[in-house]
Enzyme design. Sequence first.
Site, mmCIF file in Angstrom:
data_model
loop_
_atom_site.group_PDB
_atom_site.id
_atom_site.type_symbol
_atom_site.label_atom_id
_atom_site.label_comp_id
_atom_site.label_asym_id
_atom_site.label_seq_id
_atom_site.Cartn_x
_atom_site.Cartn_y
_atom_site.Cartn_z
ATOM 1 N N ASN A 43 0.827 -1.213 0.000
ATOM 2 C CA ASN A 43 0.000 0.000 0.000
ATOM 3 C C ASN A 43 0.857 1.258 0.000
ATOM 4 O O ASN A 43 0.573 2.230 -0.714
ATOM 5 C CB ASN A 43 -0.900 0.018 1.245
ATOM 6 C CG ASN A 43 -2.005 -1.013 1.199
ATOM 7 O OD1 ASN A 43 -2.293 -1.596 0.157
ATOM 8 N ND2 ASN A 43 -2.634 -1.244 2.333
ATOM 9 N N ARG A 357 -11.198 -5.000 -13.562
ATOM 10 C CA ARG A 357 -10.050 -5.842 -13.229
ATOM 11 C C ARG A 357 -10.471 -7.298 -13.354
ATOM 12 O O ARG A 357 -11.575 -7.664 -12.958
ATOM 13 C CB ARG A 357 -9.550 -5.584 -11.798
ATOM 14 C CG ARG A 357 -9.133 -4.156 -11.513
ATOM 15 C CD ARG A 357 -8.477 -4.045 -10.144
ATOM 16 N NE ARG A 357 -8.438 -2.673 -9.669
ATOM 17 C CZ ARG A 357 -7.496 -1.792 -9.988
ATOM 18 N NH1 ARG A 357 -6.515 -2.162 -10.792
ATOM 19 N NH2 ARG A 357 -7.529 -0.558 -9.501
ATOM 20 N N ARG A 387 -5.892 1.515 -12.588
ATOM 21 C CA ARG A 387 -4.514 1.739 -12.149
ATOM 22 C C ARG A 387 -3.785 0.447 -11.801
ATOM 23 O O ARG A 387 -4.285 -0.384 -11.058
ATOM 24 C CB ARG A 387 -4.496 2.683 -10.945
ATOM 25 C CG ARG A 387 -3.114 3.093 -10.490
ATOM 26 C CD ARG A 387 -3.186 4.241 -9.523
ATOM 27 N NE ARG A 387 -3.511 5.482 -10.204
ATOM 28 C CZ ARG A 387 -4.111 6.515 -9.611
ATOM 29 N NH1 ARG A 387 -4.487 6.436 -8.358
ATOM 30 N NH2 ARG A 387 -4.347 7.621 -10.287
ATOM 31 N N HIS A 417 -16.175 2.489 -13.966
ATOM 32 C CA HIS A 417 -16.039 1.759 -12.709
ATOM 33 C C HIS A 417 -17.289 0.937 -12.390
ATOM 34 O O HIS A 417 -17.313 0.179 -11.424
ATOM 35 C CB HIS A 417 -15.735 2.746 -11.574
ATOM 36 C CG HIS A 417 -15.166 2.118 -10.358
ATOM 37 N ND1 HIS A 417 -15.806 2.122 -9.128
ATOM 38 C CD2 HIS A 417 -14.004 1.445 -10.150
ATOM 39 C CE1 HIS A 417 -15.068 1.498 -8.240
ATOM 40 N NE2 HIS A 417 -13.970 1.066 -8.826
ATOM 41 N N TYR A 450 -11.559 -10.150 -0.970
ATOM 42 C CA TYR A 450 -12.356 -8.951 -0.735
ATOM 43 C C TYR A 450 -13.780 -9.350 -0.354
ATOM 44 O O TYR A 450 -14.314 -10.327 -0.861
ATOM 45 C CB TYR A 450 -12.452 -8.084 -1.997
ATOM 46 C CG TYR A 450 -11.171 -7.455 -2.480
ATOM 47 C CD1 TYR A 450 -9.934 -7.756 -1.920
ATOM 48 C CD2 TYR A 450 -11.191 -6.543 -3.529
ATOM 49 C CE1 TYR A 450 -8.772 -7.170 -2.387
ATOM 50 C CE2 TYR A 450 -10.030 -5.949 -4.007
ATOM 51 C CZ TYR A 450 -8.826 -6.269 -3.434
ATOM 52 O OH TYR A 450 -7.672 -5.693 -3.891
ATOM 53 N N HIS A 574 -15.062 -4.156 1.059
ATOM 54 C CA HIS A 574 -15.151 -3.453 -0.222
ATOM 55 C C HIS A 574 -16.557 -3.032 -0.647
ATOM 56 O O HIS A 574 -16.697 -2.223 -1.556
ATOM 57 C CB HIS A 574 -14.526 -4.353 -1.307
ATOM 58 C CG HIS A 574 -14.181 -3.636 -2.564
ATOM 59 N ND1 HIS A 574 -14.876 -3.812 -3.745
ATOM 60 C CD2 HIS A 574 -13.209 -2.736 -2.837
ATOM 61 C CE1 HIS A 574 -14.346 -3.059 -4.689
ATOM 62 N NE2 HIS A 574 -13.333 -2.389 -4.162
#
Length: 665
Positions: A43, A357, A387, A417, A450, A574
């Site tokens: 991170n 992703r 990213r 997104h 997640y 998440h």
Amino acid sequence: MNNKFFNRELSWLAFNERVLLEATDPNLPLLEKLKFIGIFSSNLDEFFMIRVAGLIDQMKSGYNKRDLSGLTPSDQLSKIREKVLALIKKQSDIFSEILTKLNKEKVFFNLDYDLFPIDSIFFNEILPVITPITISPANPFPFIHNLNINIFSTVKKDGKIFHSIIIIPGSLKRFFIFQQGESYYIFLTETIIQRFLKFIYPNFEIVESFLFRITRNADLNFHSEEVEDLYKEIQNSLIKRAVGSPVRMEVLGRFQKESISMLMEEFELNEDGLYEVNEIIDYKFLINIDIPMDKHRYPGIKKSSLNLNEKKFIFNYIKNNDILLFRPYNDLTFVSQMVSEAADDPDVIAIKMTLYRANKDSSIIKSLEKAALAGKHVCVVIELKARFDEEKNLEWAKKLEHAGCIVSYGFIDLKIHAKALLIVKKEKGKIVRYTHLSTGNYNELTANLYTDIDFITSNDAIGSDVVNLFNFIMSYSDPLGWNELIVAPIYLREKLYNLIDNEIENAKKGSPARIIVKLNSLYDEALTLKLYEASAAGVQIDLIIRGICSLVPGVKGLSENIKVKSIIGRFLEHPRVLYFHNKGSYKIFLSTADWMIRNLDKRVEVLFEIKNHKLKEKLYDYLQLNLKDNQKSWILSQNGIYKKQIAKSDRLNLQEEMQKLTFIL
């Protein structure tokens, strides 16, 4: 400083500190503690590559505007450095404590190599791969890649001093694990090399040797009005990322000041960019330490899922039932199988999907390829600007195109997104739409790490809106009307204001008013002010914000009716779930959007209401478990400090409780 808002960067560092402190939880299995130290490092690397790099760019350009908290870029960089220095000290201290406990369990790091035969590893696996570069007029200073670990040595021969660098190739394993009886020995590659330097520099006196690592600016910045081909632009930007300007230099070991000055001059860094570390440089490898000691690992989780053996069972089930899946407690295989069945079903005529992703060897990608090769209409919107997944997404795009899929990259200036899957079937001459919407990505690996929530339905109004969503993304046309989806950046922000305003009006009229919001991040001036307004009106507000939070809770006359907590546990929290009391006829929503400027104004996001009564109850109960968690929760105070909430009685761990529940779909 502005006491109405916390600083974004310092709030993020506080989140990463909570991640690190998970490694100190006495109830956590020993080897799992190592993972949290590794995640903290990963991170922090990304934080420097993007956030710190951005602040440095602002300073260089003369930008001196204050942020919401009243800090200039220079102020922020100063406070960031102060906090990071404290955190990396804390990281090494925690690691040292864990090492002591590991030694008692016969797990050892970097023991004296004389106690174990690692010379064969050096001579057979390492030495043939590395190449020392002694700096001279014929050998200029080599390019140092982002996050690469390197060894700087000063050597002496016949009274002459030489400086030499060994760039440790990424192709080398970072560590080697040996088992001897019941004991495990872990050796880091860079440590092995340092111990055998006399064989790399024979006939030289080794004056000094230390490790260093450079972090570079990795943000992809391009101006939308100058982009003609997004695919090619991303390709070119990835090349630029590899050579981005240095923003941090980490050093480990004893060094001479002259050597550090030489490196800092080479990388054009000042003293604020130098970070001396202890124990280890880059702890990310700890995430991948795999030692077969089950008693020091998390127990496996028993996932509930439907029986998928019956042919065409999935669509028959969805036709009569709306479904909620809670990852990772429910198996994402249901969604993978849904796409697989669609690829094989002759009645399926179209599949449309967004991909932000995905994982390597994704079964979903393979099913999409299969469907296209079978002649079905397959449309995939791939977000190339996701990213650190840009390169992978470029590969998916070409692979799917070659299979016959229609591939779109959406907008130049907006990230896609939204997470949506639409399967169109023709059943008995009638078109039926099957829709999957989710708070998380279509990544079968992170679905085990997640927590996320999936919604699956055959509701025609929702399916119609998802058709409009794809038309909006691909043709840039805003439909005349939406039935069920609220889409950013068009309507989502306005919808949130309306929902909060409704609670404000109810509170002013003396009715009970309450808001519960679970998000990853909250950093938006207007929404924060709107929540302050709601608090002042008497609305009771609970915010479950895992990461960044700009809102200052518990301030009399400003936010006294607002509580903020963060849950950090085994799985990364998440989901985005929103609850509004609405005079007792409560409304509950799922969303892909955090409450940040980037999500609401610069991304295509979706918000959708769950209207099925049973599913609403499940989500309400889920939020209640979040609020009742008293083992993994951190409570935010008005001074910006998070305090761990640990109850000794009536213990409730959200993630453990979710594993106990039986989810009947």
